[in-house]
Design an enzyme around this catalytic site. Sequence first.
Site, PDB file in Angstrom:
ATOM      1  N   ASN A 103       0.844  -1.043   0.155  1.00  0.00           N
ATOM      2  CA  ASN A 103      -0.037  -0.123   0.024  1.00  0.00           C
ATOM      3  C   ASN A 103       0.805   1.143  -0.110  1.00  0.00           C
ATOM      4  O   ASN A 103       1.946   1.373   0.688  1.00  0.00           O
ATOM      5  CB  ASN A 103      -0.976   0.107   1.167  1.00  0.00           C
ATOM      6  CG  ASN A 103      -0.303   0.692   2.471  1.00  0.00           C
ATOM      7  OD1 ASN A 103      -0.619   1.930   2.602  1.00  0.00           O
ATOM      8  ND2 ASN A 103       0.046   0.109   3.486  1.00  0.00           N
ATOM      9  N   PHE A 136      -1.628   8.244   4.112  1.00  0.00           N
ATOM     10  CA  PHE A 136      -2.309   9.069   5.164  1.00  0.00           C
ATOM     11  C   PHE A 136      -3.679   9.679   4.666  1.00  0.00           C
ATOM     12  O   PHE A 136      -3.881  10.879   4.808  1.00  0.00           O
ATOM     13  CB  PHE A 136      -1.448   9.852   5.994  1.00  0.00           C
ATOM     14  CG  PHE A 136      -0.407   9.296   6.848  1.00  0.00           C
ATOM     15  CD1 PHE A 136      -0.496   8.096   7.338  1.00  0.00           C
ATOM     16  CD2 PHE A 136       0.540  10.158   7.259  1.00  0.00           C
ATOM     17  CE1 PHE A 136       0.337   7.752   8.062  1.00  0.00           C
ATOM     18  CE2 PHE A 136       1.353   9.773   8.322  1.00  0.00           C
ATOM     19  CZ  PHE A 136       1.551   8.320   8.680  1.00  0.00           C
ATOM     20  N   VAL A 157       5.849   7.222  13.166  1.00  0.00           N
ATOM     21  CA  VAL A 157       6.882   7.959  12.299  1.00  0.00           C
ATOM     22  C   VAL A 157       7.552   6.869  11.637  1.00  0.00           C
ATOM     23  O   VAL A 157       8.648   6.837  11.091  1.00  0.00           O
ATOM     24  CB  VAL A 157       8.310   8.675  13.543  1.00  0.00           C
ATOM     25  CG1 VAL A 157       7.669   9.756  13.994  1.00  0.00           C
ATOM     26  CG2 VAL A 157       8.576   7.266  14.497  1.00  0.00           C
ATOM     27  N   SER A 175       5.718   5.403   8.654  1.00  0.00           N
ATOM     28  CA  SER A 175       4.904   4.920   7.321  1.00  0.00           C
ATOM     29  C   SER A 175       5.835   5.235   6.219  1.00  0.00           C
ATOM     30  O   SER A 175       6.399   6.319   6.277  1.00  0.00           O
ATOM     31  CB  SER A 175       3.647   5.839   7.316  1.00  0.00           C
ATOM     32  OG  SER A 175       3.301   5.690   5.671  1.00  0.00           O
ATOM     33  N   ASN A 197       5.182   6.094   3.118  1.00  0.00           N
ATOM     34  CA  ASN A 197       4.481   6.806   2.218  1.00  0.00           C
ATOM     35  C   ASN A 197       4.255   8.137   2.418  1.00  0.00           C
ATOM     36  O   ASN A 197       3.609   8.890   1.573  1.00  0.00           O
ATOM     37  CB  ASN A 197       3.009   6.206   1.734  1.00  0.00           C
ATOM     38  CG  ASN A 197       3.078   4.617   1.638  1.00  0.00           C
ATOM     39  OD1 ASN A 197       3.931   4.138   0.900  1.00  0.00           O
ATOM     40  ND2 ASN A 197       2.327   3.931   2.573  1.00  0.00           N
ATOM     41  N   THR A 198       4.863   8.805   3.502  1.00  0.00           N
ATOM     42  CA  THR A 198       4.879  10.273   3.564  1.00  0.00           C
ATOM     43  C   THR A 198       6.244  10.692   3.699  1.00  0.00           C
ATOM     44  O   THR A 198       7.157  10.178   4.536  1.00  0.00           O
ATOM     45  CB  THR A 198       4.074  10.684   4.946  1.00  0.00           C
ATOM     46  OG1 THR A 198       3.010  10.170   4.808  1.00  0.00           O
ATOM     47  CG2 THR A 198       4.275  12.323   5.403  1.00  0.00           C
ATOM     48  N   LYS A 211       5.593   4.086  16.897  1.00  0.00           N
ATOM     49  CA  LYS A 211       5.481   2.769  16.054  1.00  0.00           C
ATOM     50  C   LYS A 211       6.574   3.359  15.166  1.00  0.00           C
ATOM     51  O   LYS A 211       6.816   4.123  14.450  1.00  0.00           O
ATOM     52  CB  LYS A 211       4.272   2.831  15.248  1.00  0.00           C
ATOM     53  CG  LYS A 211       4.063   1.731  14.247  1.00  0.00           C
ATOM     54  CD  LYS A 211       2.716   1.706  13.901  1.00  0.00           C
ATOM     55  CE  LYS A 211       2.483   0.568  12.802  1.00  0.00           C
ATOM     56  NZ  LYS A 211       1.050   0.322  12.501  1.00  0.00           N
ATOM     57  N   ASN A 232       5.788  -1.220  11.245  1.00  0.00           N
ATOM     58  CA  ASN A 232       5.037  -0.970  10.386  1.00  0.00           C
ATOM     59  C   ASN A 232       5.244  -1.474   8.920  1.00  0.00           C
ATOM     60  O   ASN A 232       6.224  -2.615   9.034  1.00  0.00           O
ATOM     61  CB  ASN A 232       5.438   0.480  10.020  1.00  0.00           C
ATOM     62  CG  ASN A 232       4.037   1.433   9.312  1.00  0.00           C
ATOM     63  OD1 ASN A 232       3.361   0.919   8.302  1.00  0.00           O
ATOM     64  ND2 ASN A 232       3.968   2.524  10.151  1.00  0.00           N
ATOM     65  N   GLY A 271       2.031  -8.262   5.672  1.00  0.00           N
ATOM     66  CA  GLY A 271       1.424  -9.453   5.581  1.00  0.00           C
ATOM     67  C   GLY A 271       2.407 -10.665   5.862  1.00  0.00           C
ATOM     68  O   GLY A 271       3.512 -10.367   6.330  1.00  0.00           O
ATOM     69  N   THR A 279      -3.081  -7.306   7.729  1.00  0.00           N
ATOM     70  CA  THR A 279      -3.550  -7.895   6.354  1.00  0.00           C
ATOM     71  C   THR A 279      -3.997  -9.246   6.256  1.00  0.00           C
ATOM     72  O   THR A 279      -5.258  -9.603   5.437  1.00  0.00           O
ATOM     73  CB  THR A 279      -1.945  -8.181   5.708  1.00  0.00           C
ATOM     74  OG1 THR A 279      -1.417  -7.025   5.595  1.00  0.00           O
ATOM     75  CG2 THR A 279      -2.165  -8.779   4.421  1.00  0.00           C
TER      76      THR A 279
HETATM   77  C1  LIG Z   1      -3.695  -0.590   3.483  1.00  0.00           C
HETATM   78  C2  LIG Z   1      -2.839  -0.376   4.614  1.00  0.00           C
HETATM   79  C3  LIG Z   1      -2.900   0.855   5.207  1.00  0.00           C
HETATM   80  C4  LIG Z   1      -2.231   1.044   6.484  1.00  0.00           C
HETATM   81  N1  LIG Z   1      -2.208   2.207   7.106  1.00  0.00           N
HETATM   82  C5  LIG Z   1      -1.519   2.570   8.320  1.00  0.00           C
HETATM   83  C6  LIG Z   1      -1.499   3.493   9.106  1.00  0.00           C
HETATM   84  O1  LIG Z   1      -2.471   4.666   8.517  1.00  0.00           O
HETATM   85  N2  LIG Z   1      -0.872   3.931  10.121  1.00  0.00           N
HETATM   86  C7  LIG Z   1      -0.121   2.938  10.503  1.00  0.00           C
HETATM   87  O2  LIG Z   1       0.717   3.333  11.797  1.00  0.00           O
HETATM   88  N3  LIG Z   1       0.043   1.854   9.737  1.00  0.00           N
HETATM   89  C8  LIG Z   1      -0.735   1.697   8.740  1.00  0.00           C
HETATM   90  N4  LIG Z   1      -0.743   0.544   8.086  1.00  0.00           N
HETATM   91  C9  LIG Z   1       0.365  -0.708   8.702  1.00  0.00           C
HETATM   92  C10 LIG Z   1      -0.335  -1.570   9.549  1.00  0.00           C
HETATM   93  O3  LIG Z   1      -0.797  -0.947  10.921  1.00  0.00           O
HETATM   94  C11 LIG Z   1       0.551  -2.718   9.934  1.00  0.00           C
HETATM   95  O4  LIG Z   1       1.817  -1.978  10.817  1.00  0.00           O
HETATM   96  C12 LIG Z   1       1.371  -3.623   8.971  1.00  0.00           C
HETATM   97  O5  LIG Z   1       0.453  -3.618   7.809  1.00  0.00           O
HETATM   98  C13 LIG Z   1       1.905  -4.786   9.395  1.00  0.00           C
HETATM   99  O6  LIG Z   1       0.877  -5.559   9.770  1.00  0.00           O
HETATM  100  P1  LIG Z   1       0.029  -6.774   9.034  1.00  0.00           P
HETATM  101  O7  LIG Z   1       1.229  -7.630   8.282  1.00  0.00           O
HETATM  102  O8  LIG Z   1      -0.632  -7.620  10.163  1.00  0.00           O
HETATM  103  O9  LIG Z   1      -0.669  -6.138   7.858  1.00  0.00           O
HETATM  104  C14 LIG Z   1      -1.303   0.132   7.065  1.00  0.00           C
HETATM  105  C15 LIG Z   1      -1.207  -1.156   6.658  1.00  0.00           C
HETATM  106  C16 LIG Z   1      -1.942  -1.314   5.455  1.00  0.00           C
HETATM  107  C17 LIG Z   1      -2.211  -2.721   4.760  1.00  0.00           C
END
Ligand SMILES: Cc1cc2nc3c(=O)[nH]c(=O)nc-3n(C[C@H](O)[C@H](O)[C@H](O)COP(=O)(O)O)c2cc1C
Length: 461
Positions: free
Chosen positions: A191, A195, A276, A278, A280-281, A320, A349, A372, A423
């Site tokens: 993704n 934000f 701090v 992500s 994508n920012t 985070k 993250n 995932g 995920t």
């Molecule tokens: C579509 C999507 C959007 C996400 N948006 C955020 C977000 O806004 N803020 C954040 O801290 N993490 C965000 N995450 C990260 C998740 O909170 C998590 O840290 C990450 O996906 C790893 O966990 P998982 O493997 O169980 O998905 C996002 C993840 C996905 C897939």
Amino acid sequence: MTTRVAFKFLKEHVLHKIKPGVAASRQFSAHFSSVPPLPPARSKIPQFSKKGRILTGATLSLLIGGGAYASTVDEATFCGWLFNATKIVNPFFAFLDPEVAHRLAVSAAARGWVPREKRPDPSILGLEVWGRRFSNPLGLAAGFDKNAEAVEGLLAVGFGFVEVGSVTPVPQEGNPKPRIFRLRNEGAIINRCGFNSEGIVAVAKRLGAQHGKRKLDETSTSSSQSSGGVTHGGKAGPGILGVNLGKNKTSEDADADYVQGVHTLSQYADYLVINVSSPNTPGLRQLQGRKQLKDLVKKVQAARNEMQWGEEGPPPLLVKIAPDLSKQDLEDIAAVALALHLDGLIISNTTISRPDPVREDPLAKESGGLSGKPLFDLSTSILKETYLLTKGKIPLIGCGGISSGEDAYKKIRAGATLVQLYTAFAYGGPALIPRIKAELASCLERDGFKSIHEAVGADCR
Ligand SMILES: Cc1cc2nc3c(=O)[nH]c(=O)nc-3n(C[C@H](O)[C@H](O)[C@H](O)COP(=O)(O)O)c2cc1C
């Protein structure tokens, strides 16, 4: 008793949600009872085609038959069926665009169109963190409910806690679509949402309204109680609510953005997260550097502490972090966390790396953060390193690639006190949650642990 439960459920969760069914049921009785239907000209009820009548009859027969059959089982079995039934809709979601599917899932949860977990969590999963009682350590990670639309529904599914956000001070669209990509074969997502957020004011209004409603309910049921210094449940009722704060893309003063988030949202949060990490920012991950992080955490702590807090005190503050950090980066973060008495770290993250077998997938070239299954090993090794660096003194939330109870257990053994996923829930839906909890309880019992706390960091000793 069971008959009452089944019919009460049908009444509350099914029948009242299909208002057209009222007209349909009149139609049904008109066609299937001995009373002849009113002549079309005088009847206000629309006339259905033969196909429509058969469909209506079949649906109602199914509901009545299903209700009657369900009435022969106990509440726990019935609840289990409901969770399993959600597996039927998963393939339909897979056909939809990922963002549309996500939108539908959030809307469904916001309306309560999700199964409610009525079975108590296995007692071995209950634990106390930050003076709060969690009925289980499994949480929903940030990003799923970015705008706090569905907190109640998501907690009802059986999560021990739900983290909303990331929320930015000013509303922003995020990156252009498409920005979410499913790598189904790998159980992964890439993704680059960037934000997308309705902003702190909209989220505060929503949380405020939910908070007010709960307070009213509590006065009659007293569902959040305190005993022995431990609060049962949190500001979101029986579950715990985390609020994850982000910064606006175009903001020049990141610290001020987080402080604004604290001022507006911390009153509704059981814990706060400074995100701090992500990818994508632009520039966000640089805030993980030793000096930047220290300055930021100090400002945010000061902003939180200068607010007026009741007996419970201010919400704990967590940071985070990313999984793409060097040993030196991790040492710096651990040093800041210990020096400033940070309440916790979330690890981790998404990753900007493309571990095997993701590299082979044509979608691997899409920019953004990978989550995932392929993230599991990387995020777990960072978790373990951080646990060792912080000497087990700071509660850690393990996140990244959890899709089974065994995965959750490995995170706990690597040093996590709580765990989160995103995920696997997007792929597996509500049925996954009771499964993970049951598997985790079995893992703990199999290895002779009496509680989660006993197992935390078992692989680091
Ligand atoms: C579509 C999507 C959007 C996400 N948006 C955020 C977000 O806004 N803020 C954040 O801290 N993490 C965000 N995450 C990260 C998740 O909170 C998590 O840290 C990450 O996906 C790893 O966990 P998982 O493997 O169980 O998905 C996002 C993840 C996905 C897939």
